[in-house]
Scaffold this motif. Structure first.
Motif, PDB file in Angstrom:
ATOM      1  N   TYR A 134      77.266  85.862  50.074  1.00 48.76           N
ATOM      2  CA  TYR A 134      75.847  85.843  50.428  1.00 48.76           C
ATOM      3  C   TYR A 134      74.974  85.667  49.187  1.00 48.76           C
ATOM      4  O   TYR A 134      73.960  84.963  49.219  1.00 48.76           O
ATOM      5  CB  TYR A 134      75.441  87.122  51.168  1.00 48.76           C
ATOM      6  N   GLN A 135      75.348  86.279  48.085  1.00 50.40           N
ATOM      7  CA  GLN A 135      74.516  86.254  46.887  1.00 50.40           C
ATOM      8  C   GLN A 135      75.047  85.332  45.795  1.00 50.40           C
ATOM      9  O   GLN A 135      74.417  85.167  44.747  1.00 50.40           O
ATOM     10  CB  GLN A 135      74.365  87.682  46.361  1.00 50.40           C
ATOM     11  N   ARG A 136      76.199  84.734  46.042  1.00 49.89           N
ATOM     12  CA  ARG A 136      76.789  83.744  45.134  1.00 49.89           C
ATOM     13  C   ARG A 136      77.336  82.594  45.960  1.00 49.89           C
ATOM     14  O   ARG A 136      77.879  82.796  47.033  1.00 49.89           O
ATOM     15  CB  ARG A 136      77.942  84.346  44.322  1.00 49.89           C
ATOM     16  N   TYR A 137      77.222  81.386  45.429  1.00 53.68           N
ATOM     17  CA  TYR A 137      77.849  80.231  46.051  1.00 53.68           C
ATOM     18  C   TYR A 137      78.945  79.734  45.117  1.00 53.68           C
ATOM     19  O   TYR A 137      78.710  78.861  44.278  1.00 53.68           O
ATOM     20  CB  TYR A 137      76.825  79.129  46.311  1.00 53.68           C
ATOM     21  N   ASN A 138      80.140  80.353  45.210  1.00 58.89           N
ATOM     22  CA  ASN A 138      81.268  79.936  44.373  1.00 58.89           C
ATOM     23  C   ASN A 138      80.892  79.909  42.895  1.00 58.89           C
ATOM     24  O   ASN A 138      81.095  78.916  42.194  1.00 58.89           O
ATOM     25  CB  ASN A 138      81.781  78.562  44.829  1.00 58.89           C
ATOM     26  N   GLY A 139      80.356  81.022  42.436  1.00 57.06           N
ATOM     27  CA  GLY A 139      79.972  81.163  41.037  1.00 57.06           C
ATOM     28  C   GLY A 139      78.540  80.786  40.744  1.00 57.06           C
ATOM     29  O   GLY A 139      78.042  81.065  39.648  1.00 57.06           O
ATOM     30  N   VAL A 140      77.863  80.150  41.689  1.00 53.42           N
ATOM     31  CA  VAL A 140      76.464  79.758  41.518  1.00 53.42           C
ATOM     32  C   VAL A 140      75.575  80.910  41.986  1.00 53.42           C
ATOM     33  O   VAL A 140      75.763  81.452  43.075  1.00 53.42           O
ATOM     34  CB  VAL A 140      76.150  78.485  42.318  1.00 53.42           C
ATOM     35  N   LEU A 141      74.611  81.256  41.179  1.00 53.16           N
ATOM     36  CA  LEU A 141      73.693  82.346  41.492  1.00 53.16           C
ATOM     37  C   LEU A 141      72.704  81.896  42.566  1.00 53.16           C
ATOM     38  O   LEU A 141      72.060  80.856  42.431  1.00 53.16           O
ATOM     39  CB  LEU A 141      72.944  82.745  40.218  1.00 53.16           C
ATOM     40  N   ASP A 181      76.496  91.434  38.020  1.00 48.13           N
ATOM     41  CA  ASP A 181      76.857  90.548  36.910  1.00 48.13           C
ATOM     42  C   ASP A 181      76.287  89.139  37.079  1.00 48.13           C
ATOM     43  O   ASP A 181      77.014  88.155  37.195  1.00 48.13           O
ATOM     44  CB  ASP A 181      78.382  90.504  36.775  1.00 48.13           C
ATOM     45  N   ASP A 182      74.953  89.049  37.070  1.00 51.31           N
ATOM     46  CA  ASP A 182      74.304  87.749  37.161  1.00 51.31           C
ATOM     47  C   ASP A 182      74.731  86.807  36.042  1.00 51.31           C
ATOM     48  O   ASP A 182      74.770  85.580  36.230  1.00 51.31           O
ATOM     49  CB  ASP A 182      72.783  87.918  37.106  1.00 51.31           C
ATOM     50  N   ALA A 183      75.036  87.355  34.877  1.00 49.67           N
ATOM     51  CA  ALA A 183      75.272  86.523  33.696  1.00 49.67           C
ATOM     52  C   ALA A 183      76.457  85.586  33.869  1.00 49.67           C
ATOM     53  O   ALA A 183      76.459  84.470  33.338  1.00 49.67           O
ATOM     54  CB  ALA A 183      75.480  87.409  32.468  1.00 49.67           C
ATOM     55  N   THR A 184      77.497  86.019  34.601  1.00 43.95           N
ATOM     56  CA  THR A 184      78.693  85.180  34.740  1.00 43.95           C
ATOM     57  C   THR A 184      78.870  84.590  36.128  1.00 43.95           C
ATOM     58  O   THR A 184      79.513  83.546  36.278  1.00 43.95           O
ATOM     59  CB  THR A 184      79.972  85.974  34.406  1.00 43.95           C
ATOM     60  N   ASN A 223      80.742  85.974  38.284  1.00 47.41           N
ATOM     61  CA  ASN A 223      82.140  86.263  38.622  1.00 47.41           C
ATOM     62  C   ASN A 223      82.255  87.154  39.854  1.00 47.41           C
ATOM     63  O   ASN A 223      81.403  88.013  40.101  1.00 47.41           O
ATOM     64  CB  ASN A 223      82.846  86.969  37.458  1.00 47.41           C
ATOM     65  N   TYR A 224      83.354  86.978  40.577  1.00 44.61           N
ATOM     66  CA  TYR A 224      83.778  87.915  41.620  1.00 44.61           C
ATOM     67  C   TYR A 224      84.529  89.034  40.923  1.00 44.61           C
ATOM     68  O   TYR A 224      85.516  88.801  40.231  1.00 44.61           O
ATOM     69  CB  TYR A 224      84.687  87.191  42.610  1.00 44.61           C
ATOM     70  N   ASN A 225      84.048  90.284  41.086  1.00 51.45           N
ATOM     71  CA  ASN A 225      84.640  91.408  40.358  1.00 51.45           C
ATOM     72  C   ASN A 225      84.816  92.593  41.312  1.00 51.45           C
ATOM     73  O   ASN A 225      84.708  92.447  42.533  1.00 51.45           O
ATOM     74  CB  ASN A 225      83.760  91.790  39.164  1.00 51.45           C
ATOM     75  N   VAL A 277      88.880  77.192  38.297  1.00 54.90           N
ATOM     76  CA  VAL A 277      90.202  77.820  38.286  1.00 54.90           C
ATOM     77  C   VAL A 277      90.204  79.071  39.150  1.00 54.90           C
ATOM     78  O   VAL A 277      91.104  79.290  39.962  1.00 54.90           O
ATOM     79  CB  VAL A 277      90.639  78.155  36.851  1.00 54.90           C
ATOM     80  N   SER A 278      89.193  79.927  38.987  1.00 53.18           N
ATOM     81  CA  SER A 278      89.102  81.189  39.725  1.00 53.18           C
ATOM     82  C   SER A 278      87.664  81.649  39.737  1.00 53.18           C
ATOM     83  O   SER A 278      86.908  81.423  38.778  1.00 53.18           O
ATOM     84  CB  SER A 278      89.978  82.260  39.065  1.00 53.18           C
ATOM     85  N   LEU A 279      87.286  82.338  40.831  1.00 54.20           N
ATOM     86  CA  LEU A 279      85.964  82.946  40.885  1.00 54.20           C
ATOM     87  C   LEU A 279      85.898  84.223  40.069  1.00 54.20           C
ATOM     88  O   LEU A 279      84.813  84.756  39.823  1.00 54.20           O
ATOM     89  CB  LEU A 279      85.583  83.243  42.339  1.00 54.20           C
TER      90      LEU A 279
END
Length: 600
Positions: free
Chosen positions: A191-198, A231-234, A236-238, A500-502
């Motif tokens: 919902y808040q990321r599109y495959n790494g896109v903010l 983690d807006d900066a990256t 990443n899925y964490n 490669v990976s989210l």
């Protein structure tokens, strides 16, 4: 049948104790719960099932098309519940329970936006209804639910409310027999990321503040955790996002599931229902409409209320009414046209690889392949969707276009498309955006309009019993339709450095070729004979996301790139050049998609 008195119903407000204390005041957090239940069942010692809606919106924003809020008497006891659920179902032998999620309205604790506190605060209500948790009235005396309920609970709700229903079901809690998530989230990362896109910066903190009901700086530590964990900066899925990913625990779901979603919902996008649906191994049904972020009560009211009634009767009352043997899927294929099908995606849909062809050197083809072709473009951050999809046979800086030949017969795209792009980029990353477009004149639901596909009328209809303080009447609605020359069927976004990976960033080396797959949102649409199917590719998309990189120059290798469609039917063989499609740009969007909160 509506045999119980709504006017004489028991109305009470209680506070359910949870095992949580994320506001750090040394006292277990408490969830405020407002109950409406038939008085006759209590007088006769009957135990009844419960319809539960847990929401953060009961005081800040309201529920439904008319933004109804809870209302209380001078003693703080509920007098008006939003929506029609209590009006309609209490006379039919159900209790309706409306719970304020932790940190909202009259509950304590702090809202953690899809996280452990939110989900477990709602789960505690199910536990209380089943005798596994305690509660008190405002004066501190015990409130015991097992004297009037059998614990069989169904959760319902649109948007955030439906999302928490998904989350509670994923805990596997006993007593939750069914859920009805409407336009709901199954993964807060998606919902808040599109495959790494903010999607938008500081979005969890924004949502927290939007619904927060606690005073002053009570929840400042939680807001800080939201900021750091997301983690807006990256991008990443964490672990923060894993906690808010209900799909991981879909195997724990015991409840039956009735899903409703708009196929053109750009707020809670269609991948939310599709990926949840595919993981569920329980009795399930899905309604798919052509609107955006709209409740089916405001699309097809008679049929939806009848379906809800039968669904709850089956899974809460245990009535063998046959609904579990009916087709799983109901889809709106065109304005006002509905069909029922056995499964979703469509049984006839097959994963089809469509090559990207050279075309005429300006516009490529879908199918036909490429000999030695490539396309190079430079990111244009100011390129809107309206401009990107218009005039597909013209050169538009910042986008490349590929078109099929005019269709000789109708085809259907049912499922989740994607496009794999072999690219060379002159920066460590770039956003890649793909759009699947139906070029051809048709009358369509106007999901880009202010009502996202509906118009609210001046007339009213009533759905259940009323009192002087809580009526069951709501303004009628009608489908908002428009005749236009094109429609965007699906959209997709991907940060290239997450190819490669989210979970981590893999920066691109300028000048090196990489294969990056851009998943699009799920869809189910029929493209008419004579229409043309288009694929539009661009880089950053400032309309639907908040790109953290821009200005890249991208070279696309057509020979190693392809569109993958879940296709029923076949695309025609392309000609030597892309067909000429004369289209006017779509009407300018009246509801900006990026900063919508989760409410209607």
């Amino acid at each position: 049948m509506p045999v119980y008195s709504y006017a004489d119903a028991v109305r009470e407000s209680v506070w359910v104790n949870t095992p949580l204390d994320n506001d750090r005041d040394g006292v277990p957090d408490r969830v405020a719960v407002d109950v409406v239940r038939p008085r006759e069942t209590a007088d006769r010692g009957l135990k009844i099932p419960v319809i539960l809606e847990a929401s953060p919106y009961y005081s800040c924003c309201g529920r439904g098309n008319e933004s109804e809020r809870k209302q209380y008497d001078a003693n703080g006891v509920i007098t008006k519940q939003p929506l029609f659920y209590d009006n309609y179902f209490v006379p039919r032998g159900y209790a309706f329970v409306a719970a304020d999620l932790a940190g909202t309205n009259r509950s304590t604790g702090c809202m953690d936006v899809g996280g452990r506190e939110e989900v477990l605060s709602a789960k505690a209500v199910v536990d209380w209804l089943n005798g596994r948790a305690t509660a008190t009235y405002a004066d501190g005396t015990p409130a015991v639910a097992t004297t009037w309920t059998n614990g069989r609970t169904g959760m319902i709700g649109k948007s955030w409310d439906g999302s928490v229903a998904n989350g509670v079901a994923a805990t596997g809690v006993r007593g939750l027999e069914t859920i009805v998530p409407i336009a709901a989230i199954s993964s807060w990362y998606d919902y808040q990321r599109y495959n790494g896109v903010l999607r938008s910066p500081d979005y969890p903190e924004y949502l927290h503040r939007y619904v927060n009901g606690r005073p002053g700086t009570t929840c400042a530590p939680v807001v800080q955790q939201l900021d750091e964990g997301s983690d807006d900066a990256t991008g990443n899925y964490n672990d923060y996002w894993a906690e808010r990913d209900y799909r991981r625990d879909a195997g724990r779901v015991r409840a039956s599931v009735l899903i409703a979603h708009g196929l053109n919902d750009t707020n809670v996008t269609t991948g939310q229902f599709a990926q949840w649906w595919s993981r569920l191994n329980v009795p399930k049904k899905v309604w798919l409409a052509q609107q955006g972020h709209v409740d089916p009560f405001d699309i097809r009211r008679d049929a939806w209320v009848a379906l809800l009634h039968r669904w709850f009767d089956r899974y809460l009352q245990g009535l063998r009414n046959g609904i579990d043997r009916e087709p799983q899927v109901t889809i709106e294929t065109a304005p006002g046209t509905w069909v029922s099908e056995r499964t979703w995606p469509a049984a006839a849909a097959r994963k089809t690889r469509v090559a990207l062809g050279d075309g005429d050197g300006v516009t490529g083809t879908l199918g036909g392949g490429s000999t030695s072709g490539s396309r190079t473009w430079t990111d244009n951050p100011d390129l809107s969707e309206q401009a990107a999809v218009a005039a597909p046979n013209s050169t538009v800086p910042g986008r490349v276009a590929f078109l099929s030949a005019p269709l000789t017969r109708e085809v259907r795209v049912s499922g989740t498309p994607s496009v794999t792009l072999r690219v060379k980029v002159d920066q460590p990353t770039t956003e890649l955006t793909a759009r699947l477009v139906d070029y051809g004149t048709a009358t369509r639901v106007n999901f880009d309009g202010r009502g996202e596909g509906i118009t609210t009328l001046a007339t009213e209809s009533c759905w259940g019993a009323s009192t002087a303080l809580d009526d069951a009447c709501y303004r009628d609605t009608a489908e908002d339709v428009v005749t236009n020359d094109l429609a965007v069927l699906a959209r997709g976004w991907q940060d290239a450095a997450h190819h490669v990976s989210l979970r981590f960033v893999t920066p691109l080396r300028p000048g090196k070729w990489y294969s990056v797959t851009v998943p699009m949102q799920a869809t189910d649409q029929r493209i008419a004979a004579g229409h043309v199917l288009g694929l539009i590719i661009q880089a950053s998309d400032d309309e639907y996301s908040s790109p953290q990189s821009g200005g890249a120059t991208i070279t696309l290798d057509l020979r190693a790139s392809a569109l993958t469609l879940p296709l029923a039917g076949a695309l025609p063989k392309p000609g030597a050049t892309a067909p000429i499609v004369s289209t006017a740009p779509p009407a300018k969007r009246t509801a900006p998609p990026r900063f919508q909160p989760l409410l209607p």
